[in-house]
Design an enzyme around this catalytic site. Structure first.
Site: not given
Ligand code: PEP
Length: 253
Positions: A11-13, A97, A99, A169, A175, A215, A236-237
């Site tokens: 997920n590049w957000k 998600h 967010e 999640e 994050g 993470s 994500g990251g």
């Molecule tokens: C996400 O945005 O779905 C996520 C899991 O982010 P991260 O891996 O950065 O925690």
């Protein structure tokens, strides 16, 4: 019990211009474009979907979007339909998600409408659920997830679809660098699979891929994938850099 092919989803957000997205996609195709041991998905911002699709087109990497609106078309300024996503080459879409739930007012009801529209348009939904730290500390993790899952999937003719993907999640792990322990994650994944079995039958429960997100990195993927009900990861990251993302994918090679 049938084998579930793992899925590693990035997920590049709201990161990367079109050019940056193209560069990352090119590098990822070079590193992981022929991987067959797991499915791979990347979800760039809307503005880069078509260009990224040109790059990843014939490779093993699938294109996903991060959001959409459930109506087929109409006066909905700023929104994008499922058919529009399909026309850019998307096969997947992330729905609900945390967010989007926390910052943009998405609810279990809107998530349900989006899931229905995704299935109708042949998109594979990556349906996100997860509890906050406060909810976990109050001992409400399972009741929160029970509600999110049941309301999100309400009245969907799931037996006719085999492509559901759920991403568990925990919000406190997104994050933050904090990861749920593998036992905590497995306990929740097992709970979710049992809920699917009890409400929709064993066939759906056994075929649904349940990803862990929060993470995930190359250093913890092995431990997570050692758990029987964890079928991959939503990243994500660590998906923003092709080499970092490939290091996670590399676990399966
Ligand atoms: C996400 O945005 O779905 C996520 C899991 O982010 P991260 O891996 O950065 O925690």
């Amino acid at each position: 019990m049938q084998a579930r092919k793992p899925l590693i989803a990035g997920n590049w957000k709201m990161f990367k211009t079109q050019q940056e997205a193209v560069e990352t996609a090119k590098r990822l195709v070079a590193l992981a474009g022929k991987v067959t041991e797991c499915d791979i998905m990347i979800a760039p911002p809307f503005t880069a979907l078509s260009r990224v699709h040109e790059i990843i087109g014939p490779s093993a990497i699938g294109l996903g979007a991060q959001n959409f609106f459930w109506e087929p078309e109409g006066p909905f300024t700023g929104e994008i339909s499922a058919a529009m996503l399909v026309s850019t080459g998307c096969r997947y879409v992330i729905i609900g998600h945390s967010e989007r739930r926390q910052l943009f007012g998405e609810t279990d009801q809107t998530v349900n409408q989006k899931l229905a529209a995704a299935f109708k348009n042949g998109l594979i939904p990556v349906f996100c659920i997860g509890e906050s730290e406060t909810e976990r500390d109050a001992g409400n993790t399972f009741s929160v997830l029970d509600k999110q899952l049941k309301m999100g999937l309400k009245k969907l003719p799931l037996k006719t679809y085999s492509s559901l993907v759920i991403a568990y999640e925990p919000i406190w792990a997104i994050g933050t660098g904090k990861t749920a322990t593998t036992d905590q994650a497995q306990q929740v994944h097992h709970f979710l699979r049992s809920l699917l079995a009890d409400n929709w039958g064993n066939s759906l429960a056994n075929s649904t891929r349940i990803l862990y997100g929060g993470s995930v990195k190359s250093t913890n993927i092995k431990e997570l994938m050692g758990m029987p009900d964890i079928d991959g990861a939503l990243v994500g990251g660590a998906s923003l850099d092709a080499d970092d993302f490939n290091a996670i994918i590399h676990f399966f090679k």
